[in-house]
Enzyme design. Structure first.
Site, PDB file in Angstrom:
ATOM      1  N   GLY A 258       0.559  -1.265   0.000  1.00 42.52           N
ATOM      2  CA  GLY A 258       0.102   0.101   0.031  1.00 42.52           C
ATOM      3  C   GLY A 258       0.826   1.359  -0.051  1.00 42.52           C
ATOM      4  O   GLY A 258       0.561   2.282  -0.842  1.00 42.52           O
ATOM      5  N   CYS A 259       2.003   1.124   0.805  1.00 41.89           N
ATOM      6  CA  CYS A 259       2.741   2.475   1.089  1.00 41.89           C
ATOM      7  C   CYS A 259       3.419   2.697  -0.277  1.00 41.89           C
ATOM      8  O   CYS A 259       3.701   3.705  -0.684  1.00 41.89           O
ATOM      9  CB  CYS A 259       3.713   2.240   2.037  1.00 41.89           C
ATOM     10  SG  CYS A 259       2.875   2.375   3.533  1.00 41.89           S
ATOM     11  N   THR A 260       3.736   1.648  -1.025  1.00 45.49           N
ATOM     12  CA  THR A 260       4.349   1.704  -2.309  1.00 45.49           C
ATOM     13  C   THR A 260       3.581   2.259  -3.467  1.00 45.49           C
ATOM     14  O   THR A 260       4.077   3.183  -4.214  1.00 45.49           O
ATOM     15  CB  THR A 260       5.128   0.291  -2.898  1.00 45.49           C
ATOM     16  OG1 THR A 260       6.088  -0.078  -2.038  1.00 45.49           O
ATOM     17  CG2 THR A 260       5.755   0.383  -4.158  1.00 45.49           C
TER      18      THR A 260
END
Length: 157
Positions: free
Chosen positions: A46-48
């Protein structure tokens, strides 16, 4: 925890970026709008997705006099790997003791797979050139975050 009040000066901070340089929010006062976004952990799916979206909209954000500062509790070395692996083009700031996240109300109780723990609440803040908090994005979706921020800026600034 609660967010800082809209219209007030945003809480100031100085943190190290992925290259070990000190980045201070006050350095942008009078010259740039700033989007500060808090994310849980570098190099997770998700952060990527969220970071790559911001990377790909950098030119549009720059045209609106806006820079992005992404903050996580990751150590500087991990942030450097994240930047390199995904060719990120903005500052990733290390808040290992989560003091800045706490100031912004982006640290709190999370639930995942039936377990409760304290962690980063995925939240973004828009700070204008005068250093005042103008908007809080508290229902951040990783896949559309970049477009949600861009749309807000295009409609309001």
């Amino acid at each position: 925890m609660s967010f800082p009040k809209i219209g007030n000066l945003a809480p100031v901070f100085t943190l190290q970026n992925q290259r070990g340089e000190k980045i201070a929010l006050k350095d942008y006062r009078g010259s740039k709008n700033v989007v500060v976004y808090f994310y849980p952990k570098a190099m997770t799916p998700g952060c990527t997705t969220q970071a790559c979206g911001i990377r790909d909209t950098k030119q549009e954000l720059a045209a609106l006099d806006t820079v992005v500062l992404a903050i996580s509790p990751d150590p500087v070395a991990r942030l450097a790997k994240f930047e390199e692996k995904h060719e990120l083009n903005f500052d990733l700031l290390s808040d290992e003791d989560h003091k800045v996240a706490e100031k912004y109300g982006a640290w709190g109780l999370k639930k995942f797979m039936g377990r409760e723990f304290m962690g980063v609440l995925r939240t973004s803040f828009f700070i204008d050139k005068e250093g005042r908090l103008r908007h809080v994005f508290d229902k951040v979706k990783t896949k559309s975050h970049d477009q949600d921020v861009l749309s807000y800026l295009q409609q309001n600034f």
